[in-house]
Write an enzyme that holds these catalytic residues in place. Sequence first.
Site, PDB file in Angstrom:
ATOM      1  N   GLY A 185       0.804  -1.208   0.000  1.00  0.00           N
ATOM      2  CA  GLY A 185       0.000   0.000   0.000  1.00  0.00           C
ATOM      3  C   GLY A 185       0.836   1.257   0.000  1.00  0.00           C
ATOM      4  O   GLY A 185       2.052   1.224  -0.208  1.00  0.00           O
ATOM      5  N   LYS A 244       1.212  -5.355   3.548  1.00  0.00           N
ATOM      6  CA  LYS A 244       0.661  -6.498   4.267  1.00  0.00           C
ATOM      7  C   LYS A 244       1.056  -7.773   3.528  1.00  0.00           C
ATOM      8  O   LYS A 244       0.947  -7.842   2.303  1.00  0.00           O
ATOM      9  CB  LYS A 244      -0.866  -6.402   4.345  1.00  0.00           C
ATOM     10  N   LYS A 297      -5.259  -1.672  -7.475  1.00  0.00           N
ATOM     11  CA  LYS A 297      -5.290  -3.128  -7.332  1.00  0.00           C
ATOM     12  C   LYS A 297      -5.868  -3.551  -5.988  1.00  0.00           C
ATOM     13  O   LYS A 297      -6.454  -4.633  -5.865  1.00  0.00           O
ATOM     14  CB  LYS A 297      -3.880  -3.695  -7.521  1.00  0.00           C
ATOM     15  N   ASP A 298      -5.728  -2.715  -4.969  1.00  0.00           N
ATOM     16  CA  ASP A 298      -6.353  -3.021  -3.680  1.00  0.00           C
ATOM     17  C   ASP A 298      -7.864  -2.946  -3.794  1.00  0.00           C
ATOM     18  O   ASP A 298      -8.586  -3.764  -3.203  1.00  0.00           O
ATOM     19  CB  ASP A 298      -5.834  -2.083  -2.590  1.00  0.00           C
ATOM     20  N   ARG A 299      -8.366  -1.988  -4.560  1.00  0.00           N
ATOM     21  CA  ARG A 299      -9.811  -1.870  -4.777  1.00  0.00           C
ATOM     22  C   ARG A 299     -10.338  -3.109  -5.504  1.00  0.00           C
ATOM     23  O   ARG A 299     -11.377  -3.672  -5.143  1.00  0.00           O
ATOM     24  CB  ARG A 299     -10.121  -0.623  -5.600  1.00  0.00           C
TER      25      ARG A 299
END
Length: 259
Positions: free
Chosen positions: A25, A30, A111-113
């Site tokens: 992030g 993580k 890409k997290d979304r």
Amino acid sequence: MSVISSFLFFFAEKFRHVNLIIEQGNTSSKVAVYNKRHMEASFVFKKFDVEVVSSIFKKYPLTKGIFSTVIDKDDELVEYLGSNLRNFVFLDETVSLPIKVQYKTPKTLGKDRLAAAVGANYLQPGKDLLVIDAGTAITYELIDASGSYLGGNISPGMTTRFRALNLFTEKLPLVVEQEYIPLVGTDTETAIQAGVVNGIVCEMDGYIEMLRLKYPNLLVFLTGGHSFYFERRLKNSIFADINLVLTGLNRILEYNVED
């Protein structure tokens, strides 16, 4: 089959599906280790590089991995992962997904979304879903019951709002969230806290209520670093899952790589 042979077979089979999941992030990374669909361990790193990854390889018999980042790609790290994993996926717009994406600019879609949307659809297939990720930014992702990602919204996160008020004004102090937030502030510090926190709560509840006019059976997932802080403040029923993005990344990996 001898006892030793049986043990070796069991050990090899148990760890044949050990996946390395990396979500990089804006402020931290993580990392999770999955055995098939079960998370065996998770870590958070402020600094993330080849040295950190190599220490994880020493602890776990990793066979597959996926790397998702919202910042510039570290070519050295990507090369290391590709060389040390039997199967490796770098998540970009070319990777196959278990959901349909109707976003007009897939290259710019975080890409997290995307992973959060996949994770929610995996946990609740065949449902209309809203995913709220409360982090540096607050993102809203809408997935319909057919498994189509329809799009979403982005707004500043809680810490970002506190910092913006301090940065762009001369006299407003930098404050942080507290457990108790009044409805109306009685001094400058509590006025900022109440304005930011209650404003976000109204924003989240507002989106949920508006979307439920069109999707009456809408299910809501809340994830991100501040998910549990807002969970008990929302009046709407939600699923709080801080590991939703990791779950989605593991699902994307399994979808792309067969054993």
